[in-house]
Design a protein around this motif. Sequence first.
Motif, PDB file in Angstrom:
ATOM      1  N   UNK A 127      39.137 -80.579  82.030  1.00  0.00           N
ATOM      2  CA  UNK A 127      38.981 -80.296  83.464  1.00  0.00           C
ATOM      3  C   UNK A 127      38.338 -78.936  83.708  1.00  0.00           C
ATOM      4  N   UNK A 128      37.792 -78.323  82.654  1.00  0.00           N
ATOM      5  CA  UNK A 128      37.311 -76.938  82.778  1.00  0.00           C
ATOM      6  C   UNK A 128      36.233 -76.779  83.856  1.00  0.00           C
ATOM      7  N   UNK A 129      35.272 -77.700  83.877  1.00  0.00           N
ATOM      8  CA  UNK A 129      34.166 -77.553  84.846  1.00  0.00           C
ATOM      9  C   UNK A 129      34.685 -77.679  86.280  1.00  0.00           C
ATOM     10  N   UNK A 130      35.643 -78.573  86.473  1.00  0.00           N
ATOM     11  CA  UNK A 130      36.229 -78.743  87.805  1.00  0.00           C
ATOM     12  C   UNK A 130      36.914 -77.444  88.246  1.00  0.00           C
ATOM     13  N   UNK A 131      37.673 -76.836  87.339  1.00  0.00           N
ATOM     14  CA  UNK A 131      38.393 -75.592  87.678  1.00  0.00           C
ATOM     15  C   UNK A 131      37.390 -74.464  87.968  1.00  0.00           C
ATOM     16  N   UNK A 132      36.352 -74.355  87.133  1.00  0.00           N
ATOM     17  CA  UNK A 132      35.342 -73.299  87.369  1.00  0.00           C
ATOM     18  C   UNK A 132      34.690 -73.483  88.735  1.00  0.00           C
ATOM     19  N   UNK A 133      34.454 -74.741  89.111  1.00  0.00           N
ATOM     20  CA  UNK A 133      33.792 -74.950  90.403  1.00  0.00           C
ATOM     21  C   UNK A 133      34.743 -74.598  91.547  1.00  0.00           C
ATOM     22  N   UNK A 134      36.026 -74.867  91.383  1.00  0.00           N
ATOM     23  CA  UNK A 134      36.985 -74.481  92.435  1.00  0.00           C
ATOM     24  C   UNK A 134      37.059 -72.960  92.567  1.00  0.00           C
ATOM     25  N   UNK A 135      36.905 -72.271  91.435  1.00  0.00           N
ATOM     26  CA  UNK A 135      36.954 -70.802  91.446  1.00  0.00           C
ATOM     27  C   UNK A 135      35.611 -70.203  91.868  1.00  0.00           C
ATOM     28  N   UNK A 136      34.602 -71.069  91.940  1.00  0.00           N
ATOM     29  CA  UNK A 136      33.254 -70.670  92.338  1.00  0.00           C
ATOM     30  C   UNK A 136      32.646 -69.616  91.408  1.00  0.00           C
ATOM     31  N   UNK A 137      32.797 -69.821  90.093  1.00  0.00           N
ATOM     32  CA  UNK A 137      32.223 -68.869  89.133  1.00  0.00           C
ATOM     33  C   UNK A 137      31.350 -69.560  88.068  1.00  0.00           C
ATOM     34  N   UNK A 138      31.017 -70.849  88.271  1.00  0.00           N
ATOM     35  CA  UNK A 138      30.239 -71.553  87.224  1.00  0.00           C
ATOM     36  C   UNK A 138      28.936 -70.835  86.899  1.00  0.00           C
ATOM     37  N   UNK A 139      28.330 -70.220  87.941  1.00  0.00           N
ATOM     38  CA  UNK A 139      27.003 -69.633  87.743  1.00  0.00           C
ATOM     39  C   UNK A 139      26.988 -68.467  86.761  1.00  0.00           C
ATOM     40  N   UNK A 140      28.148 -67.881  86.475  1.00  0.00           N
ATOM     41  CA  UNK A 140      28.187 -66.788  85.507  1.00  0.00           C
ATOM     42  C   UNK A 140      27.982 -67.295  84.074  1.00  0.00           C
ATOM     43  N   UNK A 141      28.270 -68.585  83.847  1.00  0.00           N
ATOM     44  CA  UNK A 141      28.344 -69.089  82.473  1.00  0.00           C
ATOM     45  C   UNK A 141      27.048 -69.768  82.037  1.00  0.00           C
ATOM     46  N   UNK A 142      26.471 -69.192  80.991  1.00  0.00           N
ATOM     47  CA  UNK A 142      25.219 -69.755  80.479  1.00  0.00           C
ATOM     48  C   UNK A 142      25.500 -70.995  79.638  1.00  0.00           C
ATOM     49  N   UNK A 143      26.679 -71.023  79.048  1.00  0.00           N
ATOM     50  CA  UNK A 143      27.062 -72.246  78.341  1.00  0.00           C
ATOM     51  C   UNK A 143      28.549 -72.505  78.595  1.00  0.00           C
ATOM     52  N   UNK A 144      28.864 -73.784  78.775  1.00  0.00           N
ATOM     53  CA  UNK A 144      30.264 -74.163  79.004  1.00  0.00           C
ATOM     54  C   UNK A 144      30.625 -75.233  77.976  1.00  0.00           C
ATOM     55  N   UNK A 145      31.520 -74.881  77.060  1.00  0.00           N
ATOM     56  CA  UNK A 145      31.985 -75.873  76.080  1.00  0.00           C
ATOM     57  C   UNK A 145      33.422 -76.205  76.461  1.00  0.00           C
ATOM     58  N   UNK A 146      33.666 -77.489  76.735  1.00  0.00           N
ATOM     59  CA  UNK A 146      35.012 -77.889  77.159  1.00  0.00           C
ATOM     60  C   UNK A 146      35.551 -79.002  76.263  1.00  0.00           C
ATOM     61  N   UNK A 147      36.728 -79.491  76.636  1.00  0.00           N
ATOM     62  CA  UNK A 147      37.410 -80.498  75.813  1.00  0.00           C
ATOM     63  C   UNK A 147      36.659 -81.808  75.681  1.00  0.00           C
ATOM     64  N   UNK A 148      35.659 -82.034  76.522  1.00  0.00           N
ATOM     65  CA  UNK A 148      34.883 -83.287  76.417  1.00  0.00           C
ATOM     66  C   UNK A 148      33.773 -83.155  75.373  1.00  0.00           C
ATOM     67  N   UNK A 149      33.563 -81.935  74.878  1.00  0.00           N
ATOM     68  CA  UNK A 149      32.388 -81.707  74.024  1.00  0.00           C
ATOM     69  C   UNK A 149      32.723 -81.416  72.567  1.00  0.00           C
ATOM     70  N   UNK A 150      33.999 -81.419  72.231  1.00  0.00           N
ATOM     71  CA  UNK A 150      34.365 -81.122  70.840  1.00  0.00           C
ATOM     72  C   UNK A 150      35.173 -82.268  70.223  1.00  0.00           C
ATOM     73  N   UNK A 151      35.000 -82.414  68.911  1.00  0.00           N
ATOM     74  CA  UNK A 151      35.784 -83.445  68.196  1.00  0.00           C
ATOM     75  C   UNK A 151      37.135 -82.867  67.817  1.00  0.00           C
ATOM     76  N   UNK A 152      37.124 -81.578  67.422  1.00  0.00           N
ATOM     77  CA  UNK A 152      38.356 -80.957  66.918  1.00  0.00           C
ATOM     78  C   UNK A 152      38.790 -79.866  67.872  1.00  0.00           C
ATOM     79  N   UNK A 153      40.061 -79.933  68.292  1.00  0.00           N
ATOM     80  CA  UNK A 153      40.488 -78.922  69.273  1.00  0.00           C
ATOM     81  C   UNK A 153      41.010 -77.671  68.558  1.00  0.00           C
TER      82      UNK A 153
END
Length: 224
Positions: A127-153
């Motif tokens: 849910x990382x992207x959703x939370x960043x958008x609620x906080x209105x800070x997505x634009x600071x991040x050049x790359x966002x790696x979240x739980x949907x993008x990794x095989x191993x946590x």
Amino acid sequence: MTRLENQILQEKRAFIFDLDGVICDTAKFHFMSWQKIANHFNFQISSSLNESLKGVSRKNSLEKILNAAQIKTSEKKFDELLRKKNEIYLEKIDKMNPKDLLPGVKNLLLKAREKGIKIGLGSASKNAKLVLSKLDIEDFFETIIDGTMVKNSKPDPEVFLKGAQGLSVQNEHCIVFEDSQAGILAARGANMKVVAIGNELKNYDIRYSSIEQANFENIISLTK
Ligand code: B16
Ligand code: MG
């Protein structure tokens, strides 16, 4: 790679932020949601068990809880509990807004951007992207790696290795901000510097009780 490209790559520095517990206090929402699930089988999540869930994927968290409660479930029931937990969590984060940014975070992001430090996110949360958008800070991040993008946590380093790749910064020039022991292990596994946020953590380079206490110069000097 040309010599110039190599030199530029070597000079770049990055901050990679964990989300829950570093940028915002969603850790408490995860805890409340898991406790509601655990209530179904009359189990209390202790603070040490809760600590071990931080930075850990949803699936691994449920495995740890069921293990601690000594409960076995069918695969169907397991998936149902995961779905239910996320439903409760989504309700809790629904009303989040920029005021939920933890103190000091916006200043640190602004300072990093002003100084040309690359900024990335490395979170176990789907849910990382959703939370960043609620906080209105997505634009600071050049790359966002979240739980949907990794095989191993976390504690596997994959999330931070992908973050460094996305930012085109060498691993040893990345500084990770983490509030969980699993996340610190992941950053160490990726050969990165660690700023620990919180108490009772081990294996960091600098520790602050919150981002508000962070000293930019001391942090950046970790990679000099
Ligand atoms: P979700 P982080 C982690 O986020 C949380 O610390 C952890 O408690 C949670 O189980 C995990 O995300 C998965 O979250 O259920 O939203 O996919 O600390 O790595 O930013
Ligand atoms: Mg965290």
